[in-house]
Design a protein around this motif. Structure first.
Motif, PDB file in Angstrom:
ATOM      1  N   PHE A   1       3.335   1.672  -3.057  1.00  0.00           N
ATOM      2  CA  PHE A   1       2.164   1.525  -4.732  1.00  0.00           C
ATOM      3  C   PHE A   1       2.156   2.977  -5.542  1.00  0.00           C
ATOM      4  O   PHE A   1       2.334   2.753  -6.798  1.00  0.00           O
ATOM      5  CB  PHE A   1       0.641   1.497  -4.002  1.00  0.00           C
ATOM      6  CG  PHE A   1       0.218   1.590  -5.393  1.00  0.00           C
ATOM      7  CD1 PHE A   1      -0.172   0.070  -5.716  1.00  0.00           C
ATOM      8  CD2 PHE A   1      -1.019   2.619  -5.655  1.00  0.00           C
ATOM      9  CE1 PHE A   1      -1.452   0.114  -7.382  1.00  0.00           C
ATOM     10  CE2 PHE A   1      -1.538   2.573  -7.365  1.00  0.00           C
ATOM     11  CZ  PHE A   1      -2.078   1.606  -7.512  1.00  0.00           C
TER      12      PHE A   1
ATOM     13  N   LYS B   1       0.874  -1.371   0.247  1.00  0.00           N
ATOM     14  CA  LYS B   1       0.054   0.180  -0.539  1.00  0.00           C
ATOM     15  C   LYS B   1       0.641   0.891  -0.034  1.00  0.00           C
ATOM     16  O   LYS B   1       0.587   2.194  -0.590  1.00  0.00           O
ATOM     17  CB  LYS B   1      -0.931   0.075   1.504  1.00  0.00           C
ATOM     18  CG  LYS B   1      -1.832   0.906   1.683  1.00  0.00           C
ATOM     19  CD  LYS B   1      -2.890   0.550   2.246  1.00  0.00           C
ATOM     20  CE  LYS B   1      -4.034   1.151   2.293  1.00  0.00           C
ATOM     21  NZ  LYS B   1      -5.148   0.589   2.829  1.00  0.00           N
TER      22      LYS B   1
ATOM     23  N   ASP C   1      -3.839  -0.472 -13.001  1.00  0.00           N
ATOM     24  CA  ASP C   1      -3.621  -0.327 -11.055  1.00  0.00           C
ATOM     25  C   ASP C   1      -3.893  -1.660 -10.507  1.00  0.00           C
ATOM     26  O   ASP C   1      -3.049  -1.595  -9.353  1.00  0.00           O
ATOM     27  CB  ASP C   1      -4.911   0.618 -10.723  1.00  0.00           C
ATOM     28  CG  ASP C   1      -4.367   2.285 -11.122  1.00  0.00           C
ATOM     29  OD1 ASP C   1      -3.663   2.607 -11.178  1.00  0.00           O
ATOM     30  OD2 ASP C   1      -5.427   3.246  -9.953  1.00  0.00           O
ATOM     31  N   VAL C   2      -4.274  -2.325 -11.270  1.00  0.00           N
ATOM     32  CA  VAL C   2      -4.516  -3.189 -10.621  1.00  0.00           C
ATOM     33  C   VAL C   2      -3.741  -4.719 -11.073  1.00  0.00           C
ATOM     34  O   VAL C   2      -2.869  -5.055 -10.215  1.00  0.00           O
ATOM     35  CB  VAL C   2      -5.479  -4.872 -11.465  1.00  0.00           C
ATOM     36  CG1 VAL C   2      -5.733  -6.601 -11.280  1.00  0.00           C
ATOM     37  CG2 VAL C   2      -7.314  -3.982 -10.986  1.00  0.00           C
TER      38      VAL C   2
ATOM     39  N   LYS D   1      -0.462  -2.888 -10.936  1.00  0.00           N
ATOM     40  CA  LYS D   1       1.193  -2.400  -9.781  1.00  0.00           C
ATOM     41  C   LYS D   1       0.244  -2.965  -8.774  1.00  0.00           C
ATOM     42  O   LYS D   1       1.164  -3.767  -8.155  1.00  0.00           O
ATOM     43  CB  LYS D   1       0.639  -0.568  -9.845  1.00  0.00           C
ATOM     44  CG  LYS D   1       1.592   0.060  -9.441  1.00  0.00           C
ATOM     45  CD  LYS D   1       1.761   1.111  -9.814  1.00  0.00           C
ATOM     46  CE  LYS D   1       2.922   2.331  -9.260  1.00  0.00           C
ATOM     47  NZ  LYS D   1       2.648   3.666  -9.972  1.00  0.00           N
ATOM     48  N   ALA D   2      -0.879  -3.049  -7.924  1.00  0.00           N
ATOM     49  CA  ALA D   2      -0.967  -3.726  -7.350  1.00  0.00           C
ATOM     50  C   ALA D   2      -0.698  -5.173  -6.875  1.00  0.00           C
ATOM     51  O   ALA D   2       0.145  -5.609  -5.953  1.00  0.00           O
ATOM     52  CB  ALA D   2      -2.844  -3.850  -6.671  1.00  0.00           C
TER      53      ALA D   2
ATOM     54  N   THR E   1     -10.178  -2.306  -8.082  1.00  0.00           N
ATOM     55  CA  THR E   1      -9.223  -1.298  -7.888  1.00  0.00           C
ATOM     56  C   THR E   1      -8.317  -1.320  -7.544  1.00  0.00           C
ATOM     57  O   THR E   1      -7.762  -3.171  -7.245  1.00  0.00           O
ATOM     58  CB  THR E   1     -10.149   0.016  -7.484  1.00  0.00           C
ATOM     59  OG1 THR E   1     -10.139  -0.521  -5.910  1.00  0.00           O
ATOM     60  CG2 THR E   1     -11.009   0.151  -7.699  1.00  0.00           C
ATOM     61  N   ALA E   2      -7.354  -0.843  -7.403  1.00  0.00           N
ATOM     62  CA  ALA E   2      -5.970  -1.706  -6.252  1.00  0.00           C
ATOM     63  C   ALA E   2      -5.959  -1.568  -5.098  1.00  0.00           C
ATOM     64  O   ALA E   2      -6.288  -2.893  -4.524  1.00  0.00           O
ATOM     65  CB  ALA E   2      -4.956  -0.556  -7.094  1.00  0.00           C
TER      66      ALA E   2
END
Length: 378
Positions: A119, A116, A138-139, A141-142, A190-191
């Motif tokens: 990120f 978190k 974003d997914v 990257k998470a 979302t992330a």
């Protein structure tokens, strides 16, 4: 209703079992990660109870999948060995059968917080074919951020459990419609959803392991093509084999786990190349045939003959296949192969498969029954 043929009076006790297992259910460990066509635990449980295993020997599943046979062996007090080409199957089996480190949940929370916090910075995203089509930026990257901090863990069992949690959510947070439908849809993940889903998956694993603890660890899991395993790879003899081989032309395990393998650094294309029974091998113009499956099973029995103790048993759960429009009786094929290896058929159990209690995905061929073949090595 199951039909039971007993060819040796010493095995008459097997007739007392209702092999249809209409009331069968999976425990919470079975739900910690998606897996197609899970083996119902009742089959290995009853086979272990009815046949036993020599002290000092292990129970082997050469197509271990998500580890159901291995877990039932442990619950009965026996060491076990599992073999599977699919690295996701081996990951699930390993986490199921090994002790969950006591620091698992605190570390999971640390990984969550670190992912978190990092990120918004640079995150190294793995190279995966068509990644942007299947995963929102974003997914991506998470998932990458979580994976980076998971890989920092030094304890293998801890890292595997964290990877399993991550693997369990990958398809859900992707644009893939479902585990078995490969159409892309526009989901709303979302992330933050990815991070929260990871933590939820970790809690699920922790609770399942807490309710299903075993004292005896699995002795070994081979992430390997069964056709390349050697007798010298075993450090203990085998007393009992319980398995369900992939039915030819019936399923593609590599495809089900394709994105999970890509994300965790495995090669799904290599798995597809060597996966026994996978539909692409049979769909090509000059594709594999029933004879190819026979040769593969003969190689498996070469290994089993070498590692199995005299008096030990081999149990195969298998149904029919349809190859190029021809119905193939895989049970008869396995019987012929086993008998050519000097193994004696002592029981043949034909069981009905309830639509909601399948031990295999039976869409292809509309299979409604399967056979449990029990052989003894004299």
């Amino acid at each position: 209703m199951s039909h039971i043929e007993i060819f040796d009076s010493r095995y008459a006790r097997l007739k007392a079992v209702d092999w249809d297992f209409t009331d069968a259910s999976q425990d919470s460990l079975a739900s910690i990660h998606p897996y197609p066509a899970r083996f119902i635990p009742d089959i290995p449980r009853e086979l272990i109870s009815g046949l036993g295993c020599d002290k000092g020997a292990v129970i082997l599943d050469p197509f271990c999948g998500s580890g159901t046979t291995l877990l039932e062996a442990q619950r009965a007090g026996f060491e076990s060995v599992g073999i599977d080409l699919n690295p996701i199957a081996c990951l699930i089996s390993s986490v199921k059968t090994k002790e969950l480190p006591p620091e698992f949940l605190p570390v999971a929370h640390d990984v969550y917080e670190q992912a978190k916090n990092t990120f918004d910075g640079y995150v190294d995203i793995p190279t995966i074919p068509n990644l942007d089509h299947w995963f929102k930026p974003d997914v991506q990257k998470a998932l990458s951020s979580l994976l980076t901090h998971i890989d920092e863990q030094s304890d293998v069992n801890l890292k595997n459990a964290l990877k399993l949690a991550l693997s369990s959510i990958i398809v859900r947070v992707s644009n893939q419609e479902s585990d078995t439908r490969y159409a892309a849809i526009d989901n709303n993940y979302t992330a933050n959803d990815v991070l929260e889903s990871f933590l939820t998956a970790c809690n699920k694993i922790h609770e399942a392991k807490k309710r299903n603890s075993v004292n005896l660890e699995c002795s070994k899991i081979f992430n390997q093509d069964i056709l390349s395993v050697l007798a010298s790879d075993f450090d203990k003899p085998v007393g009992l084999v319980i398995t369900s081989p992939p039915y030819p032309n019936a399923y593609e395990y590599w495809l089900y786990h394709k994105f999970r393998m890509w994300w965790l650094g495995f090669d799904p294309i290599q798995v597809r190349t060597f996966e026994i029974g996978a539909r692409p091998h049979y769909q090509k113009k000059n594709g594999q045939t029933e004879e190819d499956f026979r040769k593969q099973m003969s190689s498996v029995f070469d290994l089993l003959s070498d590692v199995l103790l005299s008096g030990g048993h081999v149990c195969f759960v298998v149904g029919r296949s349809v190859i190029k429009g021809k119905i193939v009786d895989n049970a008869e094929l396995i019987r012929n192969v086993a008998e050519n290896h000097k193994m004696v058929l002592v029981a043949n159990i034909e069981r009905e498969i309830a639509a909601t209690k399948k031990s295999f995905n039976l869409k292809y061929g509309k299979i409604k029954t399967e056979n449990i073949l029990i052989f003894r090595k004299d």
